[in-house]
Structures are given as C-alpha cells and as structure tokens.
Design an enzyme around this catalytic site. Structure first.
Site, PDB file in Angstrom:
ATOM      1  N   ASP A   1       0.840  -1.199   0.000  1.00 33.20           N
ATOM      2  CA  ASP A   1       0.000   0.000   0.000  1.00 33.20           C
ATOM      3  C   ASP A   1       0.877   1.252   0.000  1.00 33.20           C
ATOM      4  OD1 ASP A   1      -2.312  -1.471   0.154  1.00 33.20           O
ATOM      5  OD2 ASP A   1      -2.733  -1.033   2.252  1.00 33.20           O
TER       6      ASP A   1
ATOM      7  N   ARG B   1      -1.783  -0.567  -8.195  1.00 33.49           N
ATOM      8  CA  ARG B   1      -3.143  -0.104  -7.884  1.00 33.49           C
ATOM      9  C   ARG B   1      -3.169   1.400  -8.111  1.00 33.49           C
ATOM     10  NH1 ARG B   1      -3.986  -0.544  -1.967  1.00 33.49           N
ATOM     11  NH2 ARG B   1      -4.538  -2.713  -2.289  1.00 33.49           N
TER      12      ARG B   1
HETATM   13  C1  LIG Z   1      -9.138  -0.899  -2.723  1.00 30.39           C
HETATM   14  C2  LIG Z   1      -8.628   0.440  -2.308  1.00 30.39           C
HETATM   15  C3  LIG Z   1      -7.327   0.564  -1.872  1.00 30.39           C
HETATM   16  C4  LIG Z   1      -6.817   1.815  -1.511  1.00 30.39           C
HETATM   17  N1  LIG Z   1      -5.497   1.927  -1.173  1.00 30.39           N
HETATM   18  C5  LIG Z   1      -4.990   3.148  -0.908  1.00 30.39           C
HETATM   19  C6  LIG Z   1      -3.600   3.313  -0.675  1.00 30.39           C
HETATM   20  O1  LIG Z   1      -2.793   2.370  -0.697  1.00 30.39           O
HETATM   21  N2  LIG Z   1      -3.153   4.578  -0.409  1.00 30.39           N
HETATM   22  C7  LIG Z   1      -4.007   5.664  -0.382  1.00 30.39           C
HETATM   23  O2  LIG Z   1      -3.533   6.779  -0.165  1.00 30.39           O
HETATM   24  N3  LIG Z   1      -5.321   5.519  -0.608  1.00 30.39           N
HETATM   25  C8  LIG Z   1      -5.835   4.297  -0.865  1.00 30.39           C
HETATM   26  N4  LIG Z   1      -7.168   4.167  -1.115  1.00 30.39           N
HETATM   27  C9  LIG Z   1      -8.092   5.314  -0.872  1.00 30.39           C
HETATM   28  C10 LIG Z   1      -8.235   6.181  -2.115  1.00 30.39           C
HETATM   29  O3  LIG Z   1      -7.011   6.817  -2.342  1.00 30.39           O
HETATM   30  C11 LIG Z   1      -9.335   7.234  -1.945  1.00 30.39           C
HETATM   31  O4  LIG Z   1      -9.021   8.090  -0.893  1.00 30.39           O
HETATM   32  C12 LIG Z   1     -10.716   6.686  -1.681  1.00 30.39           C
HETATM   33  O5  LIG Z   1     -10.958   5.527  -2.427  1.00 30.39           O
HETATM   34  C13 LIG Z   1     -11.776   7.759  -2.060  1.00 30.39           C
HETATM   35  O6  LIG Z   1     -11.711   8.077  -3.422  1.00 30.39           O
HETATM   36  P1  LIG Z   1     -12.740   7.477  -4.487  1.00 30.39           P
HETATM   37  O7  LIG Z   1     -12.100   7.526  -5.816  1.00 30.39           O
HETATM   38  O8  LIG Z   1     -13.146   6.100  -4.040  1.00 30.39           O
HETATM   39  O9  LIG Z   1     -14.013   8.299  -4.507  1.00 30.39           O
HETATM   40  P2  LIG Z   1     -14.574   9.688  -3.993  1.00 30.39           P
HETATM   41  O10 LIG Z   1     -14.960  10.496  -5.169  1.00 30.39           O
HETATM   42  O11 LIG Z   1     -13.699  10.316  -2.960  1.00 30.39           O
HETATM   43  O12 LIG Z   1     -15.855   9.117  -3.296  1.00 30.39           O
HETATM   44  C14 LIG Z   1     -16.916   8.546  -4.025  1.00 30.39           C
HETATM   45  C15 LIG Z   1     -17.907   7.992  -3.031  1.00 30.39           C
HETATM   46  O13 LIG Z   1     -17.363   6.806  -2.443  1.00 30.39           O
HETATM   47  C16 LIG Z   1     -17.705   6.729  -1.075  1.00 30.39           C
HETATM   48  N5  LIG Z   1     -16.448   6.604  -0.319  1.00 30.39           N
HETATM   49  C17 LIG Z   1     -15.210   6.889  -0.771  1.00 30.39           C
HETATM   50  N6  LIG Z   1     -14.280   6.590   0.153  1.00 30.39           N
HETATM   51  C18 LIG Z   1     -14.937   6.114   1.225  1.00 30.39           C
HETATM   52  C19 LIG Z   1     -14.525   5.632   2.492  1.00 30.39           C
HETATM   53  N7  LIG Z   1     -13.237   5.555   2.866  1.00 30.39           N
HETATM   54  N8  LIG Z   1     -15.475   5.231   3.336  1.00 30.39           N
HETATM   55  C20 LIG Z   1     -16.747   5.284   2.984  1.00 30.39           C
HETATM   56  N9  LIG Z   1     -17.200   5.698   1.810  1.00 30.39           N
HETATM   57  C21 LIG Z   1     -16.319   6.118   0.923  1.00 30.39           C
HETATM   58  C22 LIG Z   1     -18.529   7.933  -0.767  1.00 30.39           C
HETATM   59  O14 LIG Z   1     -19.905   7.583  -0.848  1.00 30.39           O
HETATM   60  C23 LIG Z   1     -18.188   8.916  -1.849  1.00 30.39           C
HETATM   61  O15 LIG Z   1     -19.227   9.802  -2.092  1.00 30.39           O
HETATM   62  C24 LIG Z   1      -7.688   2.959  -1.537  1.00 30.39           C
HETATM   63  C25 LIG Z   1      -8.988   2.815  -1.991  1.00 30.39           C
HETATM   64  C26 LIG Z   1      -9.468   1.600  -2.394  1.00 30.39           C
HETATM   65  C27 LIG Z   1     -10.852   1.498  -2.929  1.00 30.39           C
END
Ligand SMILES: Cc1cc2nc3c(=O)[nH]c(=O)nc-3n(C[C@H](O)[C@H](O)[C@H](O)COP(=O)(O)OP(=O)(O)OC[C@H]3O[C@@H](n4cnc5c(N)ncnc54)[C@H](O)[C@@H]3O)c2cc1C
Length: 302
Positions: free
Chosen positions: A127, A178
């Site tokens: 990660d 990722r």
């Molecule tokens: C499988 C996976 C692995 C990840 N690994 C990392 C990593 O290694 N390093 C890192 O910095 N970030 C990581 N992230 C987090 C990522 O960087 C984003 O901060 C997060 O996914 C929010 O961005 P989004 O594109 O999903 O959507 P956004 O546009 O931010 O959100 C879209 C919608 O998704 C929902 N949502 C988004 N995030 C969450 C949450 N945490 N809890 C609840 N609901 C939520 C909400 O309903 C929101 O309206 C990961 C995310 C995923 C899905």
C-alpha cells in the site's frame, strides 16, 4: 463552503466522538478483530464471485518486535489462505512492518513476506502511505520487483509526481499497480487539491497504463469516474485480464459491483481487520472527515 465547514467541525469534535459512533464506523468497514472473523467474510465474498485483499489494521510500528509480530501474522495469513484455497491476496503498509524504525527493518520483513507469497503462490500489494514514505516505498518495490514477480505497488492520482513514477514503473514488463486517488492530506506543493483535477489525472494515468500494457487495479468508488473508465475500456478494447476493479469493504456501490461481475470484470474487495480498529477509524476520520459525512448519509438513507 458548507463541505469545508463540516470537515473542520468533524476534526474539532473527533476527540469527543462517542465510542458507539466510532464503533459504528468500524463495524461497517472493518471485518472484525480476529483473522477468523475476517476469513468468514473472505469466504462469503469469494462465494459471491469477489476476490479479496486482506489487510491487518495498523501502521507506524514503533519497535522491531512489534513489526516482527505483524510480519508473523501476515505469514500465517498466507498459510491459511493457501490451506483454505481462497481467492485472496494481502496488502501491507510499509510502516506497519517497520519502515519508521528503519528501511532495513522493513526490507527484512518484506523479504519474509515475499518468500511466503512465493511459496504459497500468492501476491503482495505494498500500500502507499503519506508522501513522507513514497520514495522509500517505491525504492523497496523496485528493489524486489525483478526477483519477486508477485509484488505490486500503489500510485496516488493526487500526487503530481505519480505520472513520472508510472513512467518509471512501466520500464518493467511485469508491472502491477493499484491506481487510487490518495487518502492522506498533502500540501498543494506536491498534490492536486481539486477533486475534478484529481479525477482528470486518475484517467490520464489509467490511459497511460492501458496504452503501455501495464496491469492496473482500478481502486475507486466514484460512480461518475467509473462511467468514464468503462468508456475508456470499451474505446481501447482492453482485455479483461489486464485490469481489475478494487473497492473498500463496506462502501456502498449502487449496483456497480454486480455490474462489474456481469461484464466479466474481476472485482477485489479490500478487507481490513484487527484490534487496531478504534485507532484506525479515528485516523481515517482525521485524514478524511468526509467519512463522517458518508456514515451520516448512510444512516439517513436507511
Ligand atoms: C481498494 C482500495 C485501496 C486503496 N489503497 C490506498 C492506498 O494504498 N493509499 C491511499 O492513499 N489511498 C488508498 N485508497 C483510498 C483512495 O485513495 C481514496 O481516498 C478513496 O478511495 C476515495 O476516493 P474514491 O475515488 O473512491 O471516490 P470519492 O470520489 O472520494 O468518493 C466517491 C464515493 O465513495 C464513497 N467513499 C469513498 N471513500 C470512502 C470511504 N473511505 N469510506 C466510505 N465511503 C467512501 C462515498 O460515498 C463517496 O461519495 C484505496 C482505496 C481503495 C478502494
């Protein structure tokens, strides 16, 4: 405006949040405290057609025994996944296996885990944490990528540097990363701040990966972004074995997970578990107060 007032409000009241509210956050997004609880969820997800990546909650191990004990726990997970024949790999945080103590500590533990992943025909995702450790994390990934094809890393679309990092990674034929937006609060000097621009960069990086035949795990819950990603996959006729979608356990996806499966796309659910659920939930809230908003939205939707 209202959004940023809400976020400031959440950050101020975090120390006062009742345990029950934090537990509510944890229950929805965390698979439990023990690996047994987590494995029950892995089995259920596999049965429904989803792959999984397991993560033990925690980061910033403070001493060698702590980092060693987490490494042992991850090694046991590989054994259990293998014995139970589950479709499940592992995601680790570099500071959890000792990066804050020293690069050599993290390196030694990483080697243990990569050997275990290799022995059990599995995969290890490193990660990406805050920008303080981006260089070291990518150094470790690069150091081991040739020897262990079963390792992958993460790039964050909000960092300006990610475009160059991806170009650098693409020199390796076997690259597997990722793509996510990034969850830490980073300064405007190094990170894009506007959501629309982060989305734009996400798609730009994705196109680059597709154009260069790089395997990409597409990690987003953003439905508008997903529509655009579907268009790119159709336009470039990307074979299904060149990508997978990834989501965090518990985040509502309005039917998109089923849609991915119907289209024959692989979906992997990131399932965190562990005793550190309270600290994890509080840290997630501080890093991204929007989460409190998501929970409230969910409660009212129900
Ligand atoms: C499988 C996976 C692995 C990840 N690994 C990392 C990593 O290694 N390093 C890192 O910095 N970030 C990581 N992230 C987090 C990522 O960087 C984003 O901060 C997060 O996914 C929010 O961005 P989004 O594109 O999903 O959507 P956004 O546009 O931010 O959100 C879209 C919608 O998704 C929902 N949502 C988004 N995030 C969450 C949450 N945490 N809890 C609840 N609901 C939520 C909400 O309903 C929101 O309206 C990961 C995310 C995923 C899905």
């Amino acid at each position: 405006m209202i959004h940023s007032i809400f976020n400031r409000f959440v950050i101020t009241i975090i120390p006062l949040l009742p345990l029950s509210f934090v537990r509510m956050i944890a229950r929805r997004y965390v698979a439990g405290e023990s690996s047994q609880e987590a494995f029950r969820i892995v089995q259920r997800l596999n049965k429904n057609g989803y792959s999984v990546t397991l993560d033990i909650l925690g980061e910033h191990s403070k001493n060698k025994p702590e980092a060693q004990s987490i490494t042992n726990e991850y090694s046991d997970l590989y054994e259990n996944i293998h014995n139970q024949n589950l479709d499940c790999n592992i995601s680790i945080k570099p500071t959890h296996i000792g990066l804050d103590i020293g690069k050599d500590v993290a390196r030694a533990n990483l080697i243990t885990l990569l050997n275990k992943a290799h022995e059990t025909s599995n995969f290890l995702r490193i990660d990406m944490e805050s920008s303080k450790v981006t260089d070291t994390t990518l150094d470790l990934y690069n150091e081991f990528k040739k020897q262990y094809p079963e390792v992958g890393t993460v790039l964050q679309a909000y960092l300006y540097r990610s475009e160059n990092d991806l170009k650098m990674l693409s020199a390796d034929d076997n690259c597997n990363f990722r793509l996510c937006k990034g969850i830490y609060r980073e300064s405007a000097k190094i990170a894009i701040q506007k959501r629309r621009e982060i989305n734009y960069n996400f798609l730009k990086l994705l196109r680059y990966a597709f154009d260069n035949n790089i395997y990409v795990a597409i990690a987003t819950h953003n439905l508008e972004l997903l529509k655009k990603i579907y268009n790119i996959i159709d336009e470039l006729k990307i074979p299904t074995e060149k990508f997978e979608f990834q989501v965090l356990y518990g985040v509502p996806m309005s039917g998109w997970l089923e849609k991915h499966i119907e289209n024959g796309y692989k979906v992997r659910v990131y399932v965190p578990y562990g005793k550190d659920w309270y600290a994890y939930s509080i840290r997630r809230l501080k890093e991204n107060p929007d989460i409190a908003g998501y929970i409230l939205k969910d409660i009212f939707r129900k």
